[in-house]
Write a protein that holds these residues in place. Structure first.
Motif, PDB file in Angstrom:
ATOM      1  N   ASP A  96       0.818  -1.210   0.000  1.00  0.00           N
ATOM      2  CA  ASP A  96       0.000   0.000   0.000  1.00  0.00           C
ATOM      3  C   ASP A  96       0.855   1.266   0.000  1.00  0.00           C
ATOM      4  O   ASP A  96       0.417   2.315  -0.460  1.00  0.00           O
ATOM      5  CB  ASP A  96      -0.917   0.013   1.224  1.00  0.00           C
ATOM      6  N   ASP A  97       2.069   1.148   0.527  1.00  0.00           N
ATOM      7  CA  ASP A  97       2.955   2.307   0.567  1.00  0.00           C
ATOM      8  C   ASP A  97       4.392   1.808   0.658  1.00  0.00           C
ATOM      9  O   ASP A  97       4.642   0.601   0.829  1.00  0.00           O
ATOM     10  CB  ASP A  97       2.611   3.205   1.759  1.00  0.00           C
ATOM     11  N   TYR A  98       5.344   2.751   0.588  1.00  0.00           N
ATOM     12  CA  TYR A  98       6.753   2.421   0.466  1.00  0.00           C
ATOM     13  C   TYR A  98       7.531   3.523   1.155  1.00  0.00           C
ATOM     14  O   TYR A  98       7.298   4.697   0.903  1.00  0.00           O
ATOM     15  CB  TYR A  98       7.089   2.368  -1.031  1.00  0.00           C
ATOM     16  N   ILE A  99       8.443   3.168   2.048  1.00  0.00           N
ATOM     17  CA  ILE A  99       9.256   4.170   2.720  1.00  0.00           C
ATOM     18  C   ILE A  99      10.711   3.713   2.719  1.00  0.00           C
ATOM     19  O   ILE A  99      11.004   2.539   2.968  1.00  0.00           O
ATOM     20  CB  ILE A  99       8.752   4.433   4.160  1.00  0.00           C
ATOM     21  N   SER A 100      11.616   4.625   2.384  1.00  0.00           N
ATOM     22  CA  SER A 100      13.029   4.273   2.244  1.00  0.00           C
ATOM     23  C   SER A 100      13.800   4.548   3.531  1.00  0.00           C
ATOM     24  O   SER A 100      13.588   5.573   4.193  1.00  0.00           O
ATOM     25  CB  SER A 100      13.661   5.070   1.101  1.00  0.00           C
ATOM     26  N   LYS A 101      14.692   3.639   3.873  1.00  0.00           N
ATOM     27  CA  LYS A 101      15.589   3.824   5.015  1.00  0.00           C
ATOM     28  C   LYS A 101      16.741   4.752   4.600  1.00  0.00           C
ATOM     29  O   LYS A 101      17.203   4.673   3.453  1.00  0.00           O
ATOM     30  CB  LYS A 101      16.169   2.487   5.462  1.00  0.00           C
ATOM     31  N   PRO A 102      17.241   5.562   5.517  1.00  0.00           N
ATOM     32  CA  PRO A 102      16.701   5.809   6.867  1.00  0.00           C
ATOM     33  C   PRO A 102      15.499   6.745   6.788  1.00  0.00           C
ATOM     34  O   PRO A 102      15.393   7.558   5.887  1.00  0.00           O
ATOM     35  CB  PRO A 102      17.870   6.465   7.580  1.00  0.00           C
ATOM     36  N   PHE A 103      14.589   6.592   7.739  1.00  0.00           N
ATOM     37  CA  PHE A 103      13.409   7.451   7.762  1.00  0.00           C
ATOM     38  C   PHE A 103      13.177   7.946   9.178  1.00  0.00           C
ATOM     39  O   PHE A 103      13.598   7.322  10.161  1.00  0.00           O
ATOM     40  CB  PHE A 103      12.170   6.692   7.272  1.00  0.00           C
ATOM     41  N   ALA A 104      12.514   9.082   9.283  1.00  0.00           N
ATOM     42  CA  ALA A 104      12.144   9.611  10.593  1.00  0.00           C
ATOM     43  C   ALA A 104      10.888   8.888  11.062  1.00  0.00           C
ATOM     44  O   ALA A 104      10.001   8.589  10.267  1.00  0.00           O
ATOM     45  CB  ALA A 104      11.884  11.113  10.503  1.00  0.00           C
TER      46      ALA A 104
END
Length: 224
Positions: A96-104
């Motif tokens: 459903d979604d995608y977040i790249s490391k590093p992230f807050a």
């Protein structure tokens, strides 16, 4: 309390995410490989899955595909790889979604909240459907089927049929139908109701069968 499944093999990141989410009152269970994570994802119910794309035993992409083939559980992919191909692969596999490391952590929480809002809106939208003698009527989508065949109706025909479907077994006078379908201040004559009832009969009645809408002489019509 919302249940979060975290499938990630970086121990420090697992500990960080787990502490932060528990601080936000989430229940979090972690798995450090694709196989264990997939088993948990399929065997238990979760409000959200946080899924690393690079996992031992079974890749995150494959885990996502298998989960999506069996369940609608929302999935956010976590990865250090930020290429367009990786993002597309994750989303195409059902994420459903995608977040790249590093992230807050604030960004992750915001993405989670956005998904929860979409889920809640989706659950609250329930189309009102009416059924009678092989006819199904979706009042929100304004779609009518008879024996799984779509029946094309004008706006007025649809509204008139809806009146009958909502009031099955109740005799409706021509004046009642005119007020509800055409409007109480309409200048049309009551015989227009007879014309539109005939239109509906032509579209729904089958040869040799009792009419969908029956005439009650001197009063009006009834669907029963």
């Amino acid at each position: 309390m919302k249940r979060i499944l975290l499938i990630e093999d970086e121990k420090n990141l697992v500990r960080f995410i787990q502490l932060e989410l528990e601080h936000e009152s989430f229940f979090v269970q972690a798995a450090d490989n694709g196989k264990a994570g997939l088993d948990l994802a399929l065997q238990e119910e979760w409000d959200l899955i946080l899924l690393d794309i690079m996992l031992p035993m079974i890749s995150g992409i494959e885990v996502c595909r298998k989960v999506r083939s069996a369940k609608k559980t929302p999935i956010i992919m976590l990865t250090a790889r930020d290429s367009v191909v990786d993002r597309v692969s994750g989303l195409d596999s059902g994420a459903d979604d995608y977040i790249s490391k590093p992230f807050a952590i604030e960004e992750l929480l915001a993405r989670m909240r956005a998904i929860f809002r979409r889920v809640e809106v989706g659950e609250s939208v329930q189309h009102e459907c009416l059924k009678y003698r092989g006819i199904s009527m979706d009042l929100d989508a304004r779609i009518v089927h008879k024996d799984h065949q779509t029946i094309e109706l004008t706006k007025r025909e649809f509204d008139l049929l809806a009146m009958f479907m909502r009031n099955q077994n109740l005799v409706l006078t021509r004046d009642m139908l005119l007020d509800q379908v055409w409007g109480y201040d309409s200048l049309v004559e009551t015989n227009v109701v007879d014309v539109y009832v005939r239109y509906l009969r032509n579209k729904f009645d089958a040869s040799g069968e009792e009419s969908l809408i029956q005439t009650v002489r001197g009063i009006g019509y009834v669907m029963r």
